[in-house]
Write an enzyme that holds these catalytic residues in place. Structure first.
Site, PDB file in Angstrom:
ATOM      1  N   LYS A  10      16.449  -4.603  16.328  1.00 20.26           N
ATOM      2  CA  LYS A  10      16.557  -3.798  15.094  1.00 20.26           C
ATOM      3  C   LYS A  10      17.062  -2.409  15.439  1.00 20.26           C
ATOM      4  CE  LYS A  10      12.865  -0.935  15.892  1.00 20.26           C
ATOM      5  NZ  LYS A  10      13.016   0.475  16.252  1.00 20.26           N
ATOM      6  N   ASP A 137       5.896  -2.296  14.485  1.00 18.95           N
ATOM      7  CA  ASP A 137       7.201  -2.870  14.133  1.00 18.95           C
ATOM      8  C   ASP A 137       7.169  -4.392  13.999  1.00 18.95           C
ATOM      9  OD1 ASP A 137       8.607  -0.520  14.044  1.00 18.95           O
ATOM     10  OD2 ASP A 137       9.298  -0.631  16.125  1.00 18.95           O
TER      11      ASP A 137
HETATM   12  O1  C5P Z   1       2.321   0.445  16.942  1.00 17.83           O
HETATM   13  P1  C5P Z   1       2.824   0.553  18.348  1.00 17.83           P
HETATM   14  O2  C5P Z   1       1.828   0.032  19.363  1.00 17.83           O
HETATM   15  O3  C5P Z   1       4.173  -0.039  18.542  1.00 17.83           O
HETATM   16  O4  C5P Z   1       2.993   2.100  18.643  1.00 17.83           O
HETATM   17  C1  C5P Z   1       3.191   2.622  19.929  1.00 17.83           C
HETATM   18  C2  C5P Z   1       2.781   4.081  19.943  1.00 17.83           C
HETATM   19  O5  C5P Z   1       3.682   4.855  19.136  1.00 17.83           O
HETATM   20  C3  C5P Z   1       1.420   4.340  19.337  1.00 17.83           C
HETATM   21  O6  C5P Z   1       0.429   4.239  20.315  1.00 17.83           O
HETATM   22  C4  C5P Z   1       1.550   5.753  18.826  1.00 17.83           C
HETATM   23  O7  C5P Z   1       1.384   6.664  19.882  1.00 17.83           O
HETATM   24  C5  C5P Z   1       2.991   5.856  18.400  1.00 17.83           C
HETATM   25  N1  C5P Z   1       3.207   5.619  16.964  1.00 17.83           N
HETATM   26  C6  C5P Z   1       2.822   6.598  16.058  1.00 17.83           C
HETATM   27  N2  C5P Z   1       3.029   6.401  14.724  1.00 17.83           N
HETATM   28  C7  C5P Z   1       3.630   5.273  14.279  1.00 17.83           C
HETATM   29  C8  C5P Z   1       4.036   4.267  15.176  1.00 17.83           C
HETATM   30  C9  C5P Z   1       3.811   4.470  16.520  1.00 17.83           C
HETATM   31  O8  C5P Z   1       2.285   7.644  16.442  1.00 17.83           O
HETATM   32  N3  C5P Z   1       3.844   5.129  12.956  1.00 17.83           N
END
Ligand code: C5P
Length: 301
Positions: A10, A137
């Site tokens: 993506k 995601d």
């Molecule tokens: O959700 P995911 O594990 O992919 O996110 C990885 C990191 O990115 C999270 O631990 C966070 O630090 C940051 N993040 C965030 N806000 C979001 C998505 C991700 O702060 N909306």
């Protein structure tokens, strides 16, 4: 029984950070679009156990891989104690730490595939709940090829696809940790007056020139500051006069969009030989481009 699946990458055509939440995540608005760079997955049913075989040296094959987490969570939440297992062969084309959602897409596609292979008959919203526990995601990869994401990115509104456009992905051979980029954000500097609506409008009109002129990512300045090589990559792409150029997600990939395929091919040829990996792709406009027909049916949101 074996299922062969493609797992697309993506890009984020827009990513606007609205603020920091109590749970540490950031509230955002994003416009997500799948592109035609795919990993491939082969799922084979086993009587028990979850095995991952991955050909890529930089990608873990143990339970830290999102694919294994997806299979385990699905087993735990959706299989009602039945003894089920699978072997997953993962062939990577999408670079890791690239802002292209490679690992998230793999997890989403595995949820869809195992739901069928194991005949669990979970609904899309049940799968989406599991997907959101794996990563922000992941739910996107269960549904439509383009969507608006809100919340931490997991609250989705599917979009009617825009007419196909062409996307060069430039990966500067640098893996970026998403959490570090978010940590480097200065929320006072994010452009609060801008929002996703204008991008959404140009997207729905398939006005690629205007869409390109309004691409925006609040994470981009943080990525440039930490990794100047990514800014250089953007300059190299911008010099080829595309409709728009932007860092995808938290980087490190920079993408350029083109309304017509000839201009994209020309630009792609001129970028050859640099210190980066290049992919010439087009936008995915239908699920049937990457999912077998049997999996497309129950994919309606
Ligand atoms: O959700 P995911 O594990 O992919 O996110 C990885 C990191 O990115 C999270 O631990 C966070 O630090 C940051 N993040 C965030 N806000 C979001 C998505 C991700 O702060 N909306």
């Amino acid at each position: 029984m074996t299922l062969q699946l493609k797992s697309p990458a993506k890009i984020n055509l827009g990513l606007f950070i609205l603020g920091k939440r109590q749970d540490g995540y950031h509230e955002l608005e994003t416009l997500l679009q799948m592109v035609s760079l795919y990993d491939t997955l082969e799922l084979t049913a086993l009587p028990a156990g979850i095995e991952l075989i991955c050909d890529h040296p930089g990608v873990p094959s143990d339970q830290t891989n999102l694919v294994v987490r997806a299979a385990r969570l699905l087993l735990e939440k959706g299989a009602a104690g039945r003894a089920l297992g699978c072997r997953i062969h993962l062939h990577k084309n999408i670079p890791a730490g690239a802002g292209l959602g490679g690992g998230s897409g793999n997890a989403g596609i595995v949820l869809r595939g195992l739901n069928q292979l194991w005949q669990l008959h979970l609904s899309i919203s049940q799968l989406a709940e599991i997907a959101a526990q794996i990563g922000s995601d992941v739910p996107f990869f269960l549904g439509s090829p383009a969507a608006l994401g809100r919340g931490r990115g997991e609250r989705l509104t599917p979009l009617q696809p825009a007419k196909k456009f062409y996307v060069i992905l430039l990966y500067p051979r640098l893996a970026v940790a998403t959490s570090e980029v978010y940590r480097g954000l200065n929320l006072d500097l994010t452009k609060k007056q801008k929002n996703i609506n204008i991008l959404h409008q140009f997207f729905s009109e398939s006005d690629i020139a205007s869409l390109g002129a309004h691409l925006h990512n609040d994470l981009e300045p943080v990525v440039f500051k930490r990794y100047p090589i990514v800014q250089k990559a953007k300059e190299a792409l911008s010099a080829l006069d595309p409709d728009g150029v932007l860092v995808s997600g938290s980087g490190s990939t920079v993408f350029a969009i083109f309304g017509d395929s000839a201009s994209a091919r020309q630009a792609f040829a001129r970028l050859q030989g640099g210190d980066w990996d290049l992919f010439l792709t087009e936008t995915v406009t239908s699920l049937s481009e990457f999912l077998p027909a049997s999996l497309c049916h129950d994919l309606k949101p």
